[in-house]
Design a protein around this motif. Structure first.
Motif, PDB file in Angstrom:
ATOM      1  N   SER A 137     -59.303 -50.562  54.336  1.00 53.05           N
ATOM      2  CA  SER A 137     -59.282 -51.754  55.183  1.00 53.05           C
ATOM      3  C   SER A 137     -60.689 -52.289  55.409  1.00 53.05           C
ATOM      4  O   SER A 137     -60.889 -53.510  55.475  1.00 53.05           O
ATOM      5  CB  SER A 137     -58.590 -51.464  56.516  1.00 53.05           C
ATOM      6  OG  SER A 137     -59.324 -50.538  57.262  1.00 53.05           O
ATOM      7  N   TYR A 138     -61.671 -51.423  55.514  1.00 52.10           N
ATOM      8  CA  TYR A 138     -63.054 -51.877  55.680  1.00 52.10           C
ATOM      9  C   TYR A 138     -63.518 -52.647  54.454  1.00 52.10           C
ATOM     10  O   TYR A 138     -64.131 -53.712  54.562  1.00 52.10           O
ATOM     11  CB  TYR A 138     -63.966 -50.672  55.937  1.00 52.10           C
ATOM     12  CG  TYR A 138     -65.362 -51.060  56.351  1.00 52.10           C
ATOM     13  CD1 TYR A 138     -65.658 -51.362  57.666  1.00 52.10           C
ATOM     14  CD2 TYR A 138     -66.380 -51.132  55.411  1.00 52.10           C
ATOM     15  CE1 TYR A 138     -66.938 -51.724  58.052  1.00 52.10           C
ATOM     16  CE2 TYR A 138     -67.664 -51.503  55.779  1.00 52.10           C
ATOM     17  CZ  TYR A 138     -67.933 -51.791  57.095  1.00 52.10           C
ATOM     18  OH  TYR A 138     -69.197 -52.158  57.468  1.00 52.10           O
ATOM     19  N   LEU A 187     -61.611 -54.167  52.215  1.00 51.44           N
ATOM     20  CA  LEU A 187     -60.848 -55.403  52.050  1.00 51.44           C
ATOM     21  C   LEU A 187     -61.183 -56.457  53.103  1.00 51.44           C
ATOM     22  O   LEU A 187     -61.039 -57.658  52.837  1.00 51.44           O
ATOM     23  CB  LEU A 187     -59.350 -55.102  52.084  1.00 51.44           C
ATOM     24  CG  LEU A 187     -58.806 -54.332  50.888  1.00 51.44           C
ATOM     25  CD1 LEU A 187     -57.325 -54.038  51.078  1.00 51.44           C
ATOM     26  CD2 LEU A 187     -59.046 -55.079  49.591  1.00 51.44           C
ATOM     27  N   THR A 188     -61.616 -56.047  54.286  1.00 53.36           N
ATOM     28  CA  THR A 188     -61.865 -57.036  55.334  1.00 53.36           C
ATOM     29  C   THR A 188     -63.344 -57.346  55.499  1.00 53.36           C
ATOM     30  O   THR A 188     -63.735 -58.506  55.479  1.00 53.36           O
ATOM     31  CB  THR A 188     -61.295 -56.561  56.680  1.00 53.36           C
ATOM     32  OG1 THR A 188     -61.877 -55.305  57.038  1.00 53.36           O
ATOM     33  CG2 THR A 188     -59.788 -56.430  56.614  1.00 53.36           C
ATOM     34  N   ILE A 232     -57.199 -44.996  54.824  1.00 48.09           N
ATOM     35  CA  ILE A 232     -56.766 -46.295  55.354  1.00 48.09           C
ATOM     36  C   ILE A 232     -57.960 -47.058  55.927  1.00 48.09           C
ATOM     37  O   ILE A 232     -58.119 -48.260  55.699  1.00 48.09           O
ATOM     38  CB  ILE A 232     -55.663 -46.110  56.416  1.00 48.09           C
ATOM     39  CG1 ILE A 232     -54.369 -45.667  55.747  1.00 48.09           C
ATOM     40  CG2 ILE A 232     -55.445 -47.395  57.204  1.00 48.09           C
ATOM     41  CD1 ILE A 232     -53.287 -45.253  56.716  1.00 48.09           C
ATOM     42  N   THR A 233     -58.818 -46.363  56.660  1.00 48.96           N
ATOM     43  CA  THR A 233     -59.987 -47.006  57.248  1.00 48.96           C
ATOM     44  C   THR A 233     -60.937 -47.505  56.167  1.00 48.96           C
ATOM     45  O   THR A 233     -61.451 -48.627  56.250  1.00 48.96           O
ATOM     46  CB  THR A 233     -60.713 -46.026  58.181  1.00 48.96           C
ATOM     47  OG1 THR A 233     -59.808 -45.570  59.182  1.00 48.96           O
ATOM     48  CG2 THR A 233     -61.908 -46.682  58.842  1.00 48.96           C
TER      49      THR A 233
END
Length: 119
Positions: A48-49, A51-52, A44-45
């Motif tokens: 998300s890293y 994608l963001t 997840i980390t």
């Protein structure tokens, strides 16, 4: 407000983590629960890293290269991602820290110049 919240969380959780000799959240989850929770948090980390943070950096880098150097947006963005990946793989953490040592004085000098220019 966000800074104070991080400080409070640090004051609460750092002694807990130091006592249990845990250095990362996945390591804590592995010890507290099982490997699957640790892997889930890591995935997840990572997603998300990417994608963001990575996508925004590539996007703004592509816009900058197009505006300043006239390079096509997609060539600039993909080139920056590839260049960063190659640099990180070949140089590792030592390469990243070397560049940080070079960049820090430049960024500080730029901030001081902007401060002087504004006033």
């Amino acid at each position: 407000m966000h800074g104070w919240l991080i400080l409070v969380l640090g004051w609460v959780f750092v002694p807990f983590y130091a006592h249990s000799r845990v250095f990362t959240m996945p390591e804590f989850l592995f010890r507290r629960f099982n490997k699957s929770t640790s892997s889930t948090l890591s995935i997840i980390t990572l997603v998300s890293y990417v994608l963001t943070k990575v996508s925004v950096a590539a996007f703004t880098g592509g816009i900058f290269l197009e505006a300043v150097l006239g390079i096509n947006f997609w060539y600039g963005a993909i080139g920056l991602v590839l260049l960063t990946g190659i640099f990180t793989v070949l140089g590792g953490m030592k390469g990243i820290m070397t560049i940080s040592v070079v960049q820090a004085p430049i960024l500080i000098a730029g901030a001081i110049l902007i401060l002087i220019w504004v006033f």
